[in-house]
Design a protein around this motif. Structure first.
Motif, mmCIF file in Angstrom:
data_model
loop_
_atom_site.group_PDB
_atom_site.id
_atom_site.type_symbol
_atom_site.label_atom_id
_atom_site.label_comp_id
_atom_site.label_asym_id
_atom_site.label_seq_id
_atom_site.Cartn_x
_atom_site.Cartn_y
_atom_site.Cartn_z
ATOM 1 N N PHE A 99 -2.051 47.774 19.670
ATOM 2 C CA PHE A 99 -1.634 46.532 19.006
ATOM 3 C C PHE A 99 -0.127 46.309 19.119
ATOM 4 O O PHE A 99 0.324 45.167 19.249
ATOM 5 N N LYS B 78 -3.439 40.531 24.004
ATOM 6 C CA LYS B 78 -2.312 39.626 24.252
ATOM 7 C C LYS B 78 -2.819 38.251 24.692
ATOM 8 O O LYS B 78 -2.335 37.219 24.220
ATOM 9 N N LEU C 144 5.089 39.738 22.033
ATOM 10 C CA LEU C 144 4.957 38.341 21.622
ATOM 11 C C LEU C 144 5.856 38.033 20.428
ATOM 12 O O LEU C 144 6.477 36.974 20.353
ATOM 13 N N ALA D 298 -4.321 36.472 21.711
ATOM 14 C CA ALA D 298 -3.282 35.974 20.807
ATOM 15 C C ALA D 298 -2.648 34.700 21.347
ATOM 16 O O ALA D 298 -2.413 33.739 20.605
ATOM 17 N N CYS D 299 -2.366 34.672 22.645
ATOM 18 C CA CYS D 299 -1.756 33.488 23.258
ATOM 19 C C CYS D 299 -2.710 32.296 23.231
ATOM 20 O O CYS D 299 -2.290 31.146 23.031
ATOM 21 N N PHE E 43 1.042 42.851 20.724
ATOM 22 C CA PHE E 43 1.672 41.840 19.875
ATOM 23 C C PHE E 43 3.174 42.014 19.720
ATOM 24 O O PHE E 43 3.873 41.067 19.359
#
Length: 345
Positions: free
Chosen positions: A266, A66, A273, A69-70, A270
């Motif tokens: 995952f 996470k 998000l 990804a951010c 994700f």
């Protein structure tokens, strides 16, 4: 890609001939994310062949992905300019240590919550878990009244009472449960119930606390989730060391991992998000409808495929009450202002 024309409904254009209203795309994403995470997590804890993975390690990995990804999203927003990206990270995180430290509280609670959800789904079928987990609406409302001095209308109070009654009906012992094809022991159900109720309390307090400290701040949701996730990694590793240190020493951090486990990780990392990115197009009624569809879908999969759930009349009545309460509580009121603080759990 979404296209918004003046005075029209936002749509997702597949090609020149096919367009889908964006709210229905959001509905599909919300249903898919909610249902898939719960069902795959339940499957990974009960049906997988071989040794079961250590759930606390999965929580840590989800936070790692996470945060990554951010960071990627922020790097993209900075125009792939490393200097702009690094300056924003430095100014908002390292030069504001007190603001960053405030997020340690909700991050720790979210870490506890995520670990509890694994315990809950190891001891409750997916349908019962999903309906009972709607009690987070109640805990969030109560903490909002206590911490933010929010006032609830009579309709919302009625919805909360109906919600409690519905969950109580679902958990009420019934003779019909004897026909369950994979009946869980009473002690396992109790452990699962305590876990999901504790997760509801943690979710409610963390969400309201998060909203309170973020009011008036200009930081993006991506930056806030980097802060939350960073603390989450630290707290998660501490949980691994304290609760599962010997298991990790003996079998390794990734013991019991298979493709289902990675799907769960995952989805946790994700899924939230993705939902946060689309939720601005979904009103409360649509989100409530997504919850309803997700519960029905999870019940069908649990009954026909996982074979660990046998619906009873009390479950049916309780679920109807919970879904009605969810709709009533989320129904917008006159002069109600939509929340401007999106949260990822």
């Amino acid at each position: 890609m979404a296209e918004v024309a003046p005075d029209t409904v936002p749509v997702w254009r597949i090609n020149k001939a096919i367009t889908i209203p964006l709210k229905y795309v959001c509905l599909g994403i919300l249903v898919l994310q909610t249902s898939t995470l719960v069902l795959t997590m339940r499957y990974s804890r009960t049906v997988s062949v071989g040794p079961v993975y250590i759930s606390s390690t999965a929580v840590v990995l989800a936070e790692v992905f996470k945060v990554f990804a951010c960071l990627c999203v922020m790097f993209h927003q900075a125009g792939y300019n490393w200097r702009v990206f690094a300056t924003e990270i430095d100014s908002e995180i390292f030069k504001k240590p007190l603001e960053t430290l405030k997020l340690a509280v909700p991050s720790g609670l979210y870490t506890i919550q995520n670990n509890l959800l694994y315990v809950a789904l190891s001891n409750l079928d997916a349908a019962t878990y999903q309906v009972t987990y709607q009690l987070k609406i109640l805990t969030t409302a109560l903490f909002s009244v206590a911490m933010l001095s929010k006032k609830l209308s009579s309709i919302k109070w009625f919805a909360l009472i109906l919600l409690m009654a519905g969950v109580a009906a679902i958990q009420w012992p019934s003779g019909e449960n004897k026909s369950s094809r994979k009946d869980l022991s009473t002690s396992a159900k109790f452990v699962g119930l305590v876990a999901v109720l504790s997760a509801c309390c943690s979710s409610g307090f963390a969400g309201v606390y998060f909203e309170k400290i973020l009011k008036g701040t200009s930081a993006t949701i991506w930056l806030r989730n980097i802060q939350l996730g960073s603390f989450g990694i630290v707290f998660g590793l501490a949980a691994v060391f304290v609760n599962d240190g010997k298991k990790v020493q003996n079998g390794g951090f990734f013991q019991g991992y298979n493709y289902i486990t990675w799907i769960v990780v995952f989805l946790q990392a994700f899924g939230g998000l993705i939902v946060a990115a689309v939720v601005k197009y979904a009103d409360n009624i649509l989100k409530g409808f997504a919850t309803s569809v997700s519960i029905i879908f999870s019940s069908l999969v649990s009954y026909y495929f996982l074979k660990d759930f046998n619906p009873t009349s009390l479950f049916f009545l309780g679920t109807c009450a919970v879904l009605t309460a969810t709709y009533l509580y989320g129904k917008p009121e006159a002069q109600a202002k939509p929340s401007t603080v999106p949260k990822i759990v």
